[in-house]
Design an enzyme around this catalytic site. Structure first.
Site, PDB file in Angstrom:
ATOM      1  CG  HIS A 106      33.383  11.322  88.874  1.00 31.24           C
ATOM      2  ND1 HIS A 106      34.220  10.296  88.476  1.00 31.24           N
ATOM      3  CD2 HIS A 106      32.120  10.914  88.602  1.00 31.24           C
ATOM      4  CE1 HIS A 106      33.493   9.303  87.998  1.00 31.24           C
ATOM      5  NE2 HIS A 106      32.217   9.660  88.067  1.00 31.24           N
ATOM      6  CD  GLU A 144      38.273   6.410 104.057  1.00 32.71           C
ATOM      7  OE1 GLU A 144      38.821   7.528 103.967  1.00 32.71           O
ATOM      8  OE2 GLU A 144      37.280   6.204 104.779  1.00 32.71           O
TER       9      GLU A 144
END
Ligand code: GAR
Length: 197
Positions: A106, A144
Site C-alpha cells: 500500500h 478481512e
C-alpha cells in the site's frame, strides 16, 4: 522447495517487475493473475516467461470471481499470494482461507490514507491535501479489514514542495515500494519454506 507465489495485479505492474527483477531466493513466481484484460502487467509476465491468466472482475459476482481465483491458486499449487496493485477487495471468506498467506503493498504509511477508497493516485492526492511532510509505503498481511492486517515492513519517503500526486507516486515507488515488496516477499517466502521442511 521454493515457496510458490501468485502475484495478483490490475494495472501497469511495476511492483510485479520489481519482484521479477529481484530474483527471489526462497520463492518463485509461479503465476500472475490479472483482474483486468489488456494491462501491461500481463506483458511483463509474458516477457519473463511466467504463466499469466485473466480472471475478469467486471461483470462477475464477488463469489464467482473468488471461486475462479481459488481454483487457479489450487491448480498452480500456490503457497503465497501477493497483491501488487490489485484493485479488488477480497471477502472475509477468501482471506480466512489464507491466514498470513496474503501480502499487500500500500502506497502510504498505514494507518494514514488507507482503507476502502484509498488506492493508486487517490492515496497521494489525500496525502498532499492533508499536507503531510512524510509519506511512504507499507507491506502488510491481508485480513478481512481493508489495509488492516499485521504490518510487515514500512519505509518513509519525504514529500517535497511542488509535488503533484504523480510526482509523489513515482518517488514512493522508487524509494520505497520497489525495495520493500521484494524484501517482504523474500522474508515471508523463507519463513514458509522453513515451516514446510
Ligand atoms: C502501487 O503504487 C501500489 O502500491 C498501489 O497501486 C500501485 C500499483 O502500481 N496499490 C494500492 O493502492 C492498493 N491499495 P503497479 O501496477 O505499477 O505495481
Amino acid at each position: 522447495m521454493k515457496t510458490r507465489i501468485a502475484v495478483l495485479v490490475s494495472g501497469g505492474g511495476t511492483n510485479l517487475q520489481a519482484l521479477i527483477d529481484a530474483r527471489l531466493q526462497a520463492g518463485e513466481i509461479a503465476l500472475v493473475v490479472s483482474s483486468r484484460p489488456d494491462v501491461y502487467a500481463l506483458e511483463r509476465a509474458r516477457k519473463a516467461g511466467i504463466p499469466a491468466i485473466v480472471i475478469p472482475r467486471k461483470g462477475s459476482t464477488q463469489q464467482a470471481f473468488e471461486a475462479a481465483l481459488c481454483a487457479a491458486l489450487e491448480a498452480y499449487r500456490i503457497d503465497l499470494i501477493v497483491l501488487a496493485g490489485f484493485l479488488t477487495i477480497l471477502s472475509e471468506s477468501f482471506t480466512k482461507k489464507y491466514p498470513r498467506r496474503i501480502l499487500n503493498i500500500h502506497p502510504s504509511l498505514i494507518p494514514a490514507f488507507c482503507g476502502e477508497g484509498y488506492y493508486g493516485l487517490k492515496v497521494h492526492e489525500a496525502a498532499l491535501a492533508r499536507g503531510v511532510k512524510l509519506t511512504g509505503a507499507t507491506v502488510h498481511f491481508v485480513n478481512e479489514i481493508p489495509d488492516g492486517g499485521e504490518i510487515i515492513l514500512q519505509k518513509a519517503v519525504e514529500v517535497r514542495e511542488g509535488d503533484t500526486p504523480e510526482i509523489l507516486q513515482r518517488r514512493v515507488m522508487e524509494q520505497a515500494e520497489w525495495q520493500l515488496l521484494p524484501q517482504a516477499v523474500e522474508l515471508v517466502s523463507r519463513a514458509i519454506m522453513e515451516e514446510s521442511r
